[in-house]
Design a protein around this motif. Structure first.
Motif, short mmCIF file in Angstrom:
data_model
loop_
_atom_site.label_atom_id
_atom_site.label_comp_id
_atom_site.label_asym_id
_atom_site.label_seq_id
_atom_site.Cartn_x
_atom_site.Cartn_y
_atom_site.Cartn_z
N SER A 164 0.76 -1.16 0.16
CA SER A 164 -0.05 -0.12 0.19
C SER A 164 0.80 0.97 0.14
CB SER A 164 -1.01 -0.03 1.24
OG SER A 164 -0.26 0.09 2.36
N SER A 165 0.14 2.27 -0.28
CA SER A 165 0.83 3.67 -0.25
C SER A 165 1.12 4.26 1.34
CB SER A 165 0.27 4.69 -1.39
OG SER A 165 -1.12 4.77 -0.52
N THR A 166 0.46 3.60 2.11
CA THR A 166 0.69 4.24 3.39
C THR A 166 1.93 3.58 4.16
OG1 THR A 166 -1.64 4.40 3.82
CG2 THR A 166 -0.44 4.26 5.60
N ARG A 167 2.62 4.33 4.75
CA ARG A 167 3.73 4.04 5.49
C ARG A 167 3.68 4.11 7.00
NH1 ARG A 167 4.56 2.07 0.48
NH2 ARG A 167 6.08 2.68 -0.64
N LYS A 168 3.75 3.16 7.57
CA LYS A 168 3.73 3.16 9.27
C LYS A 168 4.87 2.36 9.68
CE LYS A 168 -1.19 4.70 9.80
NZ LYS A 168 -2.36 4.48 10.76
N PHE A 169 5.71 2.74 10.44
CA PHE A 169 6.80 1.76 10.93
C PHE A 169 7.45 2.52 12.10
CE2 PHE A 169 8.81 4.67 7.97
CZ PHE A 169 10.11 5.01 8.55
N ASN A 170 8.16 1.68 13.00
CA ASN A 170 8.89 2.20 13.94
C ASN A 170 10.47 2.08 14.09
OD1 ASN A 170 6.27 3.17 15.17
ND2 ASN A 170 6.23 0.91 16.13
N TYR A 171 11.30 2.80 14.58
CA TYR A 171 12.38 2.43 14.91
C TYR A 171 12.81 2.39 16.50
CZ TYR A 171 17.50 1.47 14.71
OH TYR A 171 18.59 0.91 15.01
N THR A 172 13.37 1.65 17.02
CA THR A 172 13.68 1.58 18.54
C THR A 172 15.09 1.11 18.79
OG1 THR A 172 11.65 0.23 18.84
CG2 THR A 172 13.21 0.23 20.74
N VAL A 173 15.55 2.45 19.58
CA VAL A 173 17.07 2.41 20.15
C VAL A 173 16.76 1.56 21.44
CG1 VAL A 173 18.91 3.59 20.69
CG2 VAL A 173 17.36 4.57 18.74
N GLN A 174 17.78 0.73 21.61
CA GLN A 174 17.77 -0.25 22.95
C GLN A 174 19.01 -1.06 22.84
OE1 GLN A 174 14.48 -3.03 23.34
NE2 GLN A 174 14.99 -3.60 25.53
N ALA A 175 19.77 -0.69 23.98
CA ALA A 175 20.94 -1.56 24.11
C ALA A 175 21.35 -2.02 25.36
CB ALA A 175 22.19 -0.77 23.69
N THR A 176 22.10 -3.03 25.87
CA THR A 176 22.65 -3.31 26.85
C THR A 176 23.47 -2.82 27.73
OG1 THR A 176 24.35 -4.81 25.88
CG2 THR A 176 22.09 -5.95 26.19
N VAL A 177 23.86 -1.50 27.26
CA VAL A 177 24.57 -0.43 27.95
C VAL A 177 23.95 0.83 27.96
CG1 VAL A 177 26.86 -1.66 27.25
CG2 VAL A 177 25.85 0.42 25.91
N PRO A 178 24.07 1.63 29.04
CA PRO A 178 23.44 2.96 29.04
C PRO A 178 24.06 3.77 28.05
CG PRO A 178 24.95 2.83 30.76
CD PRO A 178 24.94 1.44 30.20
N LEU A 179 22.98 4.81 27.60
CA LEU A 179 23.41 5.71 26.52
C LEU A 179 23.10 7.02 27.07
CD1 LEU A 179 21.79 3.97 23.46
CD2 LEU A 179 24.27 3.59 24.03
N ASN A 180 24.06 7.87 27.21
CA ASN A 180 24.08 9.12 27.70
C ASN A 180 23.24 10.11 26.66
OD1 ASN A 180 24.83 8.58 30.40
ND2 ASN A 180 26.94 9.22 29.87
N GLU A 181 23.53 11.22 26.48
CA GLU A 181 22.75 12.21 25.76
C GLU A 181 23.08 12.02 24.21
OE1 GLU A 181 22.55 16.95 25.06
OE2 GLU A 181 24.31 16.41 25.85
N PHE A 182 22.17 11.78 23.19
CA PHE A 182 22.34 11.31 21.94
C PHE A 182 21.30 11.93 21.10
CE2 PHE A 182 19.82 7.65 23.50
CZ PHE A 182 19.10 7.50 22.44
N HIS A 183 21.42 12.15 19.65
CA HIS A 183 20.59 12.50 18.85
C HIS A 183 19.94 11.56 17.78
CE1 HIS A 183 22.61 16.02 20.69
NE2 HIS A 183 21.35 16.66 20.41
N ILE A 184 18.59 11.58 17.51
CA ILE A 184 18.21 10.75 16.31
C ILE A 184 17.67 11.83 15.31
CG2 ILE A 184 16.28 9.21 15.86
CD1 ILE A 184 16.02 8.66 18.75
N PHE A 185 18.08 11.68 14.17
CA PHE A 185 17.80 12.54 12.95
C PHE A 185 16.89 11.69 11.98
CE2 PHE A 185 21.83 13.84 14.53
CZ PHE A 185 21.58 15.16 14.75
N ILE A 186 15.74 12.08 11.42
CA ILE A 186 14.85 11.30 10.67
C ILE A 186 14.74 12.32 9.46
CG2 ILE A 186 12.61 10.35 10.42
CD1 ILE A 186 13.49 11.21 13.65
N GLN A 187 14.97 11.70 8.34
CA GLN A 187 14.93 12.36 7.01
C GLN A 187 13.63 12.32 6.43
OE1 GLN A 187 16.41 10.68 3.15
NE2 GLN A 187 17.84 12.15 3.24
#
Length: 277
Positions: free
Chosen positions: A113-136
């Motif tokens: 279909s022409s409808t786009r619905k999706f997710n992206y998950t950031v998850q790791a076994t180590v802690p993550l301090n300040e970071f950024h996510i960029f979506i084009q």
């Protein structure tokens, strides 16, 4: 009492833990150059924590994951990573021995279909301090929706990037980004951008170009994939080789069904017209 005290201690150790990753930027490119999603995680590890081993979640529909260790302009080794399925998620194991690293994730979360619905998950076994996510935001997208608070910037080509700032993410915690839009053309950003650049090179009036407002340049690496074009070429070649489709083959040679141009058997797209083989 001791049991509850132990749980509290573990909780605060997890929350207050210092991340072994000193820098992390996550770039999400939906339908950038192929009909799927490419995610690039660009990071740097604290030197004192090397070598570092940890795991991270990848989407369930992930086709391929590659690790590029070291700086992009060095002779970096491209390593395919094994996807492991456990705890209702897909995971990859990362063994880092250099400070700089890039991870490329390729997956196709779309149906026909022409409808786009999706997710992206950031998850790791180590802690993550300040970071950024960029979506084009794809050039072909209509009704683009990002269910997260973000700031938007445009580059000189008019492509919008949405930036999400994450203060911290404790180990095993998940940050999920839901994205939706409509693509009636089934084209990618790269195809449409090539068309626009071709029109400009064929004599678009200077008056029309002067009316375009060029936004102020900022320090976001918006065209990061071009900086690692050689690496991406290797990745794409590996993906296409592993997904050979021998349709349109005659006498041991493969031809494009769209333009009739002769092409390599392992190719998925025609180098002449860009059509899918």
């Amino acid at each position: 009492m001791r049991k509850y005290l132990y749980i509290v201690i573990l909780f605060y150790q997890n929350v207050l833990a210092t991340s072994p990753i000193s820098k992390l930027d996550v770039y999400i490119y939906p339908e950038y150059y192929y009909s799927g999603v490419m995610v690039e995680l660009n990071g740097k590890v604290e030197e004192s924590t090397l070598p570092l081993a940890f795991e991270m979640v990848v989407p369930a529909t992930t086709d391929s994951v590659y690790l590029v260790s070291g700086i992009a302009n060095d002779e970096s080794e491209v390593l395919p990573l094994t996807i492991n399925y456990k705890k209702s998620n897909s995971w990859v194991q990362l063994d880092l021995d250099k400070q700089s690293f890039r991870i490329f994730v390729f997956y196709v979360p779309f149906d026909t279909s022409s409808t786009r619905k999706f997710n992206y998950t950031v998850q790791a076994t180590v802690p993550l301090n300040e970071f950024h996510i960029f979506i084009q935001e794809p050039l072909v997208a209509q009704d683009f929706t990002l269910a997260q608070e973000s700031t938007a910037n445009k580059d000189q080509h008019g492509i919008t990037f949405h930036q999400i700032h994450v203060v911290e993410l404790p180990a095993m915690s998940a940050k999920t980004i839901p994205i939706s839009y409509t693509n009636h053309t089934t084209q990618t950003t790269m195809v449409l951008l090539q068309q626009l650049l071709s029109e400009r090179s064929q004599g678009k009036p200077e008056e029309d170009q002067s009316k375009q407002v060029v936004p102020q340049r900022h320090r976001l690496p918006l065209w990061e994939p071009f900086a690692v074009l050689g690496i991406l070429s290797v990745l794409v070649g590996i993906i296409y080789y592993n997904q050979k489709d021998y349709s349109s083959v005659f006498n041991g040679e493969k031809y494009c069904p769209g333009c009739g141009n002769k092409t390599d058997i392992g190719n998925k797209y025609c180098a002449n017209c860009g059509g899918k083989l």
